[in-house]
Design an enzyme around this catalytic site. Structure first.
Site, PDB file in Angstrom:
ATOM      1  N   SER A 215      34.887  49.598  34.186  1.00 13.63           N
ATOM      2  CA  SER A 215      35.419  48.680  33.174  1.00 13.63           C
ATOM      3  C   SER A 215      34.542  48.450  31.956  1.00 13.63           C
ATOM      4  CB  SER A 215      35.752  47.325  33.804  1.00 13.63           C
ATOM      5  OG  SER A 215      36.970  47.395  34.503  1.00 13.63           O
TER       6      SER A 215
ATOM      7  N   SER B  38      38.591  47.531  32.010  1.00 21.16           N
ATOM      8  CA  SER B  38      39.179  46.255  31.652  1.00 21.16           C
ATOM      9  C   SER B  38      38.474  45.533  30.507  1.00 21.16           C
ATOM     10  CB  SER B  38      39.160  45.343  32.878  1.00 21.16           C
ATOM     11  OG  SER B  38      37.831  45.033  33.236  1.00 21.16           O
TER      12      SER B  38
ATOM     13  N   LYS C 221      33.090  38.636  27.372  1.00 19.92           N
ATOM     14  CA  LYS C 221      34.303  38.968  28.123  1.00 19.92           C
ATOM     15  C   LYS C 221      34.829  37.697  28.786  1.00 19.92           C
ATOM     16  CE  LYS C 221      36.104  42.287  31.514  1.00 19.92           C
ATOM     17  NZ  LYS C 221      35.805  43.364  32.472  1.00 19.92           N
TER      18      LYS C 221
END
Lengths: 93, 483, 475
Positions: free
Chosen positions: B173, B149, B74
């Site tokens: 997320s 996210s 990420k």
């Protein structure tokens, strides 16, 4: 959430709200605040705030210098610098 | 031989049986990334270095636990000498001179960080629509959001490009995109995984965790991600079990807490049906259902939307155009430098949260909002403490529904915030929680959430793994094939 | 109308740790710009603070020495504001649970003793430095100082005038240097202070509106700034206006304070608990160890000097006024049996030189070791008191070694009495008129002969011997 409040918190946050978005943002903020206002219905007298889920105490460091001289690398990633300093527009005190 | 849709376990076997070389493996990953570029799952690729590492593994085979396993990171984790944007314009040129502890740990175990995945800007969003680098698409449908996210990480795994990815979870997320993309993702106990080098959104809620196809793979990844890190004083100095060892415990007599207070009526009938079917599956595995009460659960969203913005408003002050990242052009003075840099550099959702945060912390409002929210937070945690005295895990649906269409949540931010209704409470209480695929609604996957007690990731992984030995939901792919 | 002044001080003392409060960056002063900047000091994304235990220990020493309450559990908060030399956009400080609360310190001003209460002393990180005058149109930022631990010592508003404020600052400085927790170097900014000044009508209970004078770093300027500000506030009120609560900057060149209202605009620091840092706990054992390691404090020293050594009160006060002075006294006292002699030199000649140059003993060229040698040479009669005076002056100028000066300049006292007898005889012979006058009853002329002998020997004679010899010859 009036215009003045939005102006104040925008300034504190160093953010400028575009004029065409101002109404929408003010509206959104007001709705969000209204939404979180439901917390005020809860009786929390004598409840200690929980600021971190770990109810523990911190580990600390010994007083030892471990850092390398990163001057060159750090000045390099700065948006504006000379060979010695980070630079910003002249600040008048 | 292809690695597409393969698990870590399977790829490890392929490598050890020399069915594929490390280099071929990495090459295929990049081929898959290119073929799936419409997903927009990646912001920055790390091709040269990854190929070099792969060749190195070919020349010098390693017995590290995850040697040669390609992983997508990420873009919220700082990666030394590799651009790290956090999905934001303000960091679109930021190349950190250091790596996050999680990245170091995974790479030490042999993982190859093949690239940085797209995400909601500064992890603020539940649909990956707030990224400066464009929406991420859900491989399960043209215009579906992947959730957020950690949407890029979830999408890349769901599309079978990589077997594993790192994610972070501040209010859901990892779990929400895992649910919407049909993969398995775990948010560990707060403090299990070091936050050093993770760009902070809300420091008391943020936690990194593994995303993969199976619970078993999550255990393998978690084994390596966890460490006690002296650079993070909130990193726990607790025994780290071998999570793989505990996967096959019988569920006989184990207790699953079923939350009475859940407002299931507000959910899609299909979601309720999927959820109840899963509970039945667990009963058939020998577990017992126990009604529990989490009376303050419904307060978790408003609590979160005070605490998280408050912390973020302060955490994001360092993005000011002075020391790193982007600076606006030709500011006439310092004030203009700050205001223009931040106004140009942050997207609307980030700005909204910073403003809310500044508001709830400002003089005259602190007690009514920030302090109040942290008090309610304690009540929420207390509810969990009491519940866990009776049960081993708690189960809820992960999300209120399956993946939704881009733009469909309209412009009301609260509709998007409610997306995290079931996931947020675990962050507020610091508890580990996972989402795993447990059904399919109109050919869109959906997940089950398992919340565990403090530091008890093992129970979650054990429940999830046992479920995955009996069901096939985690093996479904967007191409409709069950492997 | 008579006015009363109410003053409170916020003193920032840099704690003399090796590394910073939350990082392994060095705190060394005077290094090349931006070379002591750790990733944490730079406020890079994703980096996290870890507190330096030594800073707590040093703060606790201060707390113990001021009889304060030590909070064995203390925590950190964030103070949010934007400034280029504040890398994170917030300062980590202790707002709600400071390490130290409720201490007090004794001061002496206008010949009387007064106790000033200390509200709190808390740990916080220093900012970097902004350099405004080096570059055309730009301000340079040096982050070397960013993250250096500060102890902010907040007094109650109990100080009544500028002299007391200076006396209070001096007392705090004396204490922190004795405790070895801060080097007290004002010129290097190791100690700085903000002064809150307000005035009220004599007898009023209610405090007036205060102005905060920022960042003053010398005793002289504290006094001038406060006096200016008091006059200004009186003028404002007497002209019918009211004092505005604001921050004011003292301009030492113009000797005036001026408003920094621009900085105050909508200032709201939005303090909240720092979520990156859990509370820090000091164990009973640690606290006990710190207690046991405390050095003798100025007041204790003063008492001991009077009761055990027999110094006068005024001597004891001057000598215990600074750590360096006390060290000099104690070191030199080991070199002689005549401790009063040591005190006499410190209070007399050394203090006179300090006054002349208007400096503190730490800033002088005189080291405790060198002073000890000086005393030793006087004591063992290697040099005379008069020569010692000139040696001290030379050391004061150059910092050279006492023995070296004595040797290279040939200042060793004439020990051989026969040489002195010769010289004395010569002096008597060449001044027959004075001899006659002396013998005729002008006793005062004895001093003249002594002076002549000293002159002949360039001061290298022992005055006692000269007296003895001259008496013999003349009588």
């Amino acid at each position: 959430m009036d215009k003045k409040t939005v102006t104040t918190i925008s300034y504190l946050s160093r953010l400028k709200i575009d004029e065409e978005k101002e109404e929408k943002i003010t509206n959104d903020l007001e709705n969000i605040i209204k939404f979180v206002d439901q917390l005020n219905d809860i009786d929390t007298s004598d409840i200690e705030p929980l600021t971190n889920p770990l109810e523990k105490t911190a580990k600390t460091r010994d007083d030892i210098v471990t850092a390398d001289n990163l001057k060159k690398e750090l000045l390099e990633i700065a948006p504006s610098s000379n060979e010695d300093y980070f630079l910003v527009p002249r600040v008048v005190e | 031989m292809t690695i597409r849709y393969k698990t870590i376990k399977e790829i490890k076997n392929m490598i050890s049986h020399k069915e594929i070389s490390n280099k071929e493996l990495v090459q295929e990953v990049y081929k898959l990334i290119n073929e799936n570029s419409h997903l927009n799952a990646f912001i920055t690729l790390n091709e040269d270095s990854s190929l070099k590492k792969a060749e190195n593994f070919d020349n010098n085979p390693s017995d590290s636990s995850l040697a040669g396993i390609p992983i997508a990171q990420k873009d919220l984790f700082c990666t030394k000498n590799l651009r790290t944007t956090c999905g934001s314009k303000i960091l679109d040129n930021f190349i950190p001179p250091y790596s996050a502890t999680v990245i170091d740990n995974l790479e030490k175990a042999g993982c190859i960080s093949i690239g940085k995945t797209n995400m909601d800007e500064f992890a603020m969003g539940s649909s990956n629509e707030t990224s400066y680098f464009g929406n991420v698409h859900n491989p399960w449908g043209e215009n579906l959001v992947p959730g957020g996210s950690s949407g890029g990480s979830a999408s890349a795994i769901a599309a079978g490009i990589v077997p594993a990815a790192s994610g972070t979870d501040t209010g859901g997320s990892i779990r929400q995109p895992a649910s919407l993309c049909g993969i398995t993702g775990l948010k560990p106990t707060y403090g299990r995984v070091s936050r050093w080098g993770m760009i902070a959104f809300a420091s008391s809620l943020d936690q990194a965790g593994p995303m993969a196809r199976t619970a078993e793979d999550c255990a393998l990844l978690l084994n390596e991600m966890c460490s006690h890190d002296i650079k993070d004083t909130t990193s726990l100095d607790e025994n780290i079990p071998n999570f793989e060892d505990d996967l096959n415990q019988s569920l006989k007599g184990k207790k699953i807490g079923v939350v009475k207070d859940l407002d299931l009526a507000s959910l899609d009938n299909n979601v309720v049906e999927v959820y109840e079917n899963s509970l039945k599956e667990f009963v058939s595995l020998g577990a017992e259902l126990v009604d529990i009460s989490l009376p303050n659960l419904s307060l978790s969203v408003p609590t979160y939307y005070v605490v998280a913005p408050a912390e973020c408003s302060s955490n994001l002050s360092r993005f000011d155009g002075v020391k790193f990242g982007r600076r606006s052009q030709n500011p006439k003075d310092l004030e203009e430098l700050y205001i223009q840099t931040r106004s140009e550099g942050f997207g609307d959702e980030v700005k909204r949260r910073i403003l809310i945060g500044s508001y709830v912390l400002s003089a005259g409002y602190y007690d009514a909002y920030y302090k109040k929210a942290q008090q309610v937070r304690r009540l929420i945690k207390k509810d969990f403490d009491e519940a866990f005295s009776d049960v081993d895990v708690i189960m809820t649906p992960t999300t209120r529904g399956a993946a939704f269409e881009m733009g469909s949540k309209g412009s009301d931010p609260i509709q998007m915030y409610l997306e995290d209704l079931f996931t947020i409470s675990a962050n507020l209480a610091g508890l580990p929680a996972m989402s795993l695929p447990n059904g399919n609604i109109d050919n869109k996957p959906i997940g089950l959430q398992i919340i565990g007690n403090f530091l008890d990731e093992s129970s979650i992984l054990n429940f999830a793994h046992m479920y995955q030995t009996k069901t096939n939901w985690h093996m479904l792919t967007p191409e409709g094939v069950t492997k | 109308m008579t006015w009363e002044t109410v003053i409170g001080l916020e003193i920032h003392a840099q704690l003399s740790t090796k590394s910073k409060l939350f990082s392994g960056g060095s705190t060394e002063f005077g290094a090349e710009s931006n070379t002591h900047v750790d990733l944490i000091d730079m406020g890079l994304p994703g980096v996290l603070p870890v507190a330096n235990k030594e800073a707590f220990y040093k703060a606790i020493r201060f707390g113990l020495a001021t009889g304060a309450e030590i909070n064995q559990v203390s925590s950190f908060d964030r103070k949010n504001y934007f400034y280029p030399d504040l890398p994170k956009g917030y300062q980590i400080t202790q707002m709600t649970k400071p390490i130290i609360e409720k201490g007090s310190i004794k001061i002496f001003a206008d010949d009387s003793e007064k106790v000033i209460n200390i509200t709190r002393a808390h740990l916080e990180e220093d900012a970097g430095k902004s350099i405004h005058d080096l570059f055309e149109g730009e301000t340079g930022v040096d982050l070397n100082r960013a993250g250096t631990p500060l102890l902010e010592i907040v007094s109650e508003p109990e100080i009544s005038n500028a002299k007391e404020a200076v006396a209070y600052f001096k007392a705090v400085r004396q204490l922190v240097t004795f405790l070895d927790i801060c080097d007290g170097n004002m010129a290097q900014g190791s100690m700085r202070c903000d002064v809150n000044v307000s005035i009220k009508k004599s007898g009023d209970k209610e405090l007036g509106t205060r102005a905060e004078l920022k960042n003053i770093n010398s005793f002289k300027f504290i006094e001038k700034a406060i006096n200016y500000e008091i006059d200004r506030q009186i003028r404002v009120i007497e002209s019918g206006d009211s004092v505005v609560q604001e921050t004011r900057l003292y301009d030492s060149e113009k000797n005036e304070t001026r408003s920094m209202r621009s900085k105050e605009e909508a200032n709201d620091y939005r303090y909240f608990p720092c979520p990156d840092l859990l509370p820090v706990v000091i164990s009973d054992k640690e606290l006990q160890e710190i207690k046991e390691s405390l050095p003798e404090l100025p007041e204790e020293k003063e008492h001991r000097y009077i009761s055990d050594i027999g110094l006068d009160e005024s001597e004891a006060k001057i000598i215990s006024s600074s750590k360096t002075m006390a060290n000099m006294f104690e070191e030199a006292s080991t070199k002689t049996n005549d401790v009063k002699l040591v005190a006499k030199w410190l209070v007399g000649d050394v203090s006179a030189l300090l006054n002349k140059d208007n400096i503190d003993i730490e800033e002088s060229n005189l080291s405790p070791e060198n002073f000890g040698k000086l005393i030793e040479r006087i004591s063992d009669t290697t040099i005379s008191g008069k020569i010692a005076k000139s040696v001290l002056e030379e050391v004061w100028e150059s910092g050279s070694d006492v023995d070296e000066i004595v040797e290279t300049k040939g200042l060793v006292q004439i020990q051989d009495e026969s040489i002195l007898v010769e010289i004395a005889k010569k002096v008597v012979e060449s001044n027959p008129d004075q001899v006659t006058a002396y013998k005729g009853g002008k006793d005062k002329l004895f001093g003249f002969f002594v002076g002549q002998v000293m002159k002949e020997t360039q001061g290298k004679a022992n005055p006692k011997s000269v007296n003895k010899i001259l008496k013999k010859i003349l009588n």
